[in-house]
Design a protein around this motif. Structure first.
Motif, PDB file in Angstrom:
ATOM      1  N   ASN A  48     -90.036   2.347  -2.909  1.00  0.00           N
ATOM      2  CA  ASN A  48     -88.770   3.237  -3.087  1.00  0.00           C
ATOM      3  C   ASN A  48     -87.613   2.469  -3.550  1.00  0.00           C
ATOM      4  O   ASN A  48     -86.712   3.082  -3.983  1.00  0.00           O
ATOM      5  N   TYR A  49     -87.704   1.094  -3.790  1.00  0.00           N
ATOM      6  CA  TYR A  49     -86.573   0.382  -4.325  1.00  0.00           C
ATOM      7  C   TYR A  49     -86.825   0.264  -5.728  1.00  0.00           C
ATOM      8  O   TYR A  49     -87.761  -0.168  -6.338  1.00  0.00           O
ATOM      9  N   LYS A  50     -85.300   0.480  -6.355  1.00  0.00           N
ATOM     10  CA  LYS A  50     -85.243   0.307  -7.942  1.00  0.00           C
ATOM     11  C   LYS A  50     -84.647  -1.176  -7.933  1.00  0.00           C
ATOM     12  O   LYS A  50     -84.018  -1.546  -7.141  1.00  0.00           O
ATOM     13  N   SER A  51     -85.005  -1.811  -9.233  1.00  0.00           N
ATOM     14  CA  SER A  51     -84.611  -3.060  -9.574  1.00  0.00           C
ATOM     15  C   SER A  51     -83.344  -3.144  -9.948  1.00  0.00           C
ATOM     16  O   SER A  51     -82.861  -2.303 -10.627  1.00  0.00           O
ATOM     17  N   GLY A  52     -82.369  -4.003  -9.278  1.00  0.00           N
ATOM     18  CA  GLY A  52     -80.943  -4.016  -9.717  1.00  0.00           C
ATOM     19  C   GLY A  52     -80.659  -4.922 -10.892  1.00  0.00           C
ATOM     20  O   GLY A  52     -81.555  -5.777 -11.350  1.00  0.00           O
ATOM     21  N   TRP A  53     -79.620  -5.274 -11.159  1.00  0.00           N
ATOM     22  CA  TRP A  53     -79.370  -6.136 -12.485  1.00  0.00           C
ATOM     23  C   TRP A  53     -79.459  -7.622 -11.795  1.00  0.00           C
ATOM     24  O   TRP A  53     -79.204  -8.024 -11.002  1.00  0.00           O
ATOM     25  N   GLU A  54     -80.463  -8.130 -12.716  1.00  0.00           N
ATOM     26  CA  GLU A  54     -80.623  -9.653 -12.296  1.00  0.00           C
ATOM     27  C   GLU A  54     -79.785 -10.696 -13.144  1.00  0.00           C
ATOM     28  O   GLU A  54     -80.231 -11.932 -13.079  1.00  0.00           O
ATOM     29  N   GLY A  55     -79.234 -10.204 -14.157  1.00  0.00           N
ATOM     30  CA  GLY A  55     -78.602 -11.090 -15.243  1.00  0.00           C
ATOM     31  C   GLY A  55     -79.680 -11.293 -16.297  1.00  0.00           C
ATOM     32  O   GLY A  55     -80.783 -10.929 -16.157  1.00  0.00           O
ATOM     33  N   ARG A  56     -79.108 -12.243 -17.329  1.00  0.00           N
ATOM     34  CA  ARG A  56     -79.875 -12.608 -18.405  1.00  0.00           C
ATOM     35  C   ARG A  56     -80.545 -13.831 -18.324  1.00  0.00           C
ATOM     36  O   ARG A  56     -79.813 -14.627 -17.625  1.00  0.00           O
ATOM     37  N   PHE A  57     -81.613 -13.753 -18.747  1.00  0.00           N
ATOM     38  CA  PHE A  57     -82.331 -15.065 -18.779  1.00  0.00           C
ATOM     39  C   PHE A  57     -82.257 -15.788 -20.253  1.00  0.00           C
ATOM     40  O   PHE A  57     -82.056 -15.197 -21.028  1.00  0.00           O
ATOM     41  N   ASP A  96     -72.765 -11.359 -16.928  1.00  0.00           N
ATOM     42  CA  ASP A  96     -73.633 -11.270 -18.250  1.00  0.00           C
ATOM     43  C   ASP A  96     -74.021 -12.754 -18.620  1.00  0.00           C
ATOM     44  O   ASP A  96     -75.064 -12.677 -19.575  1.00  0.00           O
ATOM     45  N   ILE A  97     -73.311 -13.726 -18.209  1.00  0.00           N
ATOM     46  CA  ILE A  97     -73.854 -14.982 -18.915  1.00  0.00           C
ATOM     47  C   ILE A  97     -74.630 -16.010 -17.980  1.00  0.00           C
ATOM     48  O   ILE A  97     -75.598 -16.496 -18.309  1.00  0.00           O
ATOM     49  N   SER A  98     -74.071 -16.069 -16.824  1.00  0.00           N
ATOM     50  CA  SER A  98     -74.720 -17.234 -16.200  1.00  0.00           C
ATOM     51  C   SER A  98     -75.181 -16.785 -14.663  1.00  0.00           C
ATOM     52  O   SER A  98     -75.131 -17.662 -13.784  1.00  0.00           O
ATOM     53  N   GLN A  99     -75.552 -15.538 -14.652  1.00  0.00           N
ATOM     54  CA  GLN A  99     -76.120 -15.214 -13.195  1.00  0.00           C
ATOM     55  C   GLN A  99     -77.318 -15.713 -12.915  1.00  0.00           C
ATOM     56  O   GLN A  99     -77.427 -16.185 -11.794  1.00  0.00           O
ATOM     57  N   ASN A 100     -78.266 -16.325 -14.014  1.00  0.00           N
ATOM     58  CA  ASN A 100     -79.226 -17.198 -13.783  1.00  0.00           C
ATOM     59  C   ASN A 100     -78.925 -18.651 -14.322  1.00  0.00           C
ATOM     60  O   ASN A 100     -79.860 -19.238 -15.024  1.00  0.00           O
ATOM     61  N   VAL A 101     -78.103 -19.216 -14.011  1.00  0.00           N
ATOM     62  CA  VAL A 101     -77.653 -20.463 -14.666  1.00  0.00           C
ATOM     63  C   VAL A 101     -78.380 -21.432 -13.765  1.00  0.00           C
ATOM     64  O   VAL A 101     -78.574 -21.431 -12.565  1.00  0.00           O
ATOM     65  N   PHE A 102     -78.902 -22.553 -14.269  1.00  0.00           N
ATOM     66  CA  PHE A 102     -79.558 -23.874 -13.693  1.00  0.00           C
ATOM     67  C   PHE A 102     -78.198 -24.660 -13.512  1.00  0.00           C
ATOM     68  O   PHE A 102     -78.182 -25.515 -12.690  1.00  0.00           O
ATOM     69  N   ALA A 103     -77.667 -24.939 -14.557  1.00  0.00           N
ATOM     70  CA  ALA A 103     -76.230 -25.846 -14.504  1.00  0.00           C
ATOM     71  C   ALA A 103     -75.299 -25.506 -15.548  1.00  0.00           C
ATOM     72  O   ALA A 103     -75.714 -25.272 -16.639  1.00  0.00           O
ATOM     73  N   ASN A 104     -74.059 -25.715 -15.249  1.00  0.00           N
ATOM     74  CA  ASN A 104     -73.066 -25.791 -16.487  1.00  0.00           C
ATOM     75  C   ASN A 104     -73.204 -27.174 -17.122  1.00  0.00           C
ATOM     76  O   ASN A 104     -72.968 -28.183 -16.288  1.00  0.00           O
ATOM     77  N   LEU A 105     -72.906 -27.251 -18.499  1.00  0.00           N
ATOM     78  CA  LEU A 105     -73.031 -28.495 -18.942  1.00  0.00           C
ATOM     79  C   LEU A 105     -71.521 -28.798 -19.427  1.00  0.00           C
ATOM     80  O   LEU A 105     -71.192 -29.992 -19.683  1.00  0.00           O
ATOM     81  N   GLY A 106     -70.636 -27.991 -19.756  1.00  0.00           N
ATOM     82  CA  GLY A 106     -69.264 -28.044 -19.895  1.00  0.00           C
ATOM     83  C   GLY A 106     -68.606 -26.821 -20.778  1.00  0.00           C
ATOM     84  O   GLY A 106     -69.041 -25.916 -20.893  1.00  0.00           O
ATOM     85  N   TRP A 107     -67.138 -27.333 -20.659  1.00  0.00           N
ATOM     86  CA  TRP A 107     -66.380 -26.281 -21.231  1.00  0.00           C
ATOM     87  C   TRP A 107     -65.556 -27.075 -22.292  1.00  0.00           C
ATOM     88  O   TRP A 107     -65.297 -28.308 -22.120  1.00  0.00           O
TER      89      TRP A 107
END
Length: 181
Positions: free
Chosen positions: A5-14, A83-94
C-alpha cells in the motif's frame, strides 16, 4: 497495513540523477527571525555587535542589526539539501562564497542551484563528485549569497538503506486511530 500500500516518497538525487546545467529551484523559503540571528551569533561565539546590539546597529549605514553571514550560508545550504545532497556521502567544500547584499531580520530567503560539474571519484567507486552553484535571494529578489559547493554523492546502488521501523498496528493502536479490522 500491507507493505504494497505504500508509495515511495522523494528519496533525493543520486549521482546518476545529476546532469551539468540542471537547475533546481529549492521548494522552501524561510523567514529569518530575530531569535535565529541572536542564537546563531551566540552559539558560534561571534562577538561582532552589529548582529546583536540594536542600539549600535542603528548608528550604522544599515540602521538595524545584520544577520550573521554564516547563518545565511547555513540556511541556504540547508534549503538545497532536498535537491542536492539528500544522498550525500560527504561535503568536500564551499568555494567562492560571496555576499553581495545584507540579510536583515524579517527577510525571507529563497534559493536555487545549478549543476556546474559532475565526475566519477577515482578513489571511491560508490560515489561521484558533483559541484553546484547555489544562489540565495530575499523576498525582493536581491541576491544575498552565492557559493559553489562540491559534494560526494552516493550512486543509487550504493546508498545505505534508511533504517526505518514500520508502525505496529496492535489492537490498542487500531482502536485509538478509529481503524476497524
Amino acid at each position: 497495513m500491507s507493505e504494497s500500500n505504500y508509495k515511495s516518497g522523494w528519496e533525493g538525487r543520486f549521482f546518476e540523477d545529476f546532469e551539468v546545467g540542471d537547475r533546481y529551484r529549492h521548494p522552501l523559503g524561510r523567514t529569518v527571525l530575530p531569535v535565529d540571528n541572536s542564537w546563531f551569533t551566540l552559539l558560534t561565539q561571534n562577538t561582532a555587535a552589529i548582529h546583536f546590539d540594536a542600539h549600535l546597529a542603528a548608528r550604522t549605514e544599515f540602521g538595524k542589526p545584520l544577520v550573521d553571514s554564516t547563518f545565511t550560508l547555513a540556511l541556504v545550504t540547508g534549503q538545497s539539501v532536498t535537491d542536492i545532497s539528500q544522498n550525500v556521502f560527504a561535503n568536500l567544500g564551499w568555494d567562492k562564497v560571496r555576499l553581495p547584499n545584507p540579510v536583515f531580520e524579517g527577510d525571507t530567503i529563497y534559493s536555487e542551484s545549478e549543476v556546474l560539474s559532475k565526475r566519477d571519484s577515482s578513489s571511491r567507486p560508490e560515489v561521484g563528485i558533483v559541484t553546484v552553484r547555489t544562489v540565495g535571494y530575499n523576498q525582493d529578489g536581491a541576491i544575498v549569497i552565492t557559493f559553489e559547493r562540491t559534494i560526494l554523492v552516493y550512486r543509487k546502488a550504493h546508498s545505505p538503506a534508511v533504517g526505518r521501523k514500520d508502525p505496529v498496528w496492535d489492537e490498542r493502536s487500531l482502536k485509538a486511530a478509529g481503524i476497524h479490522n
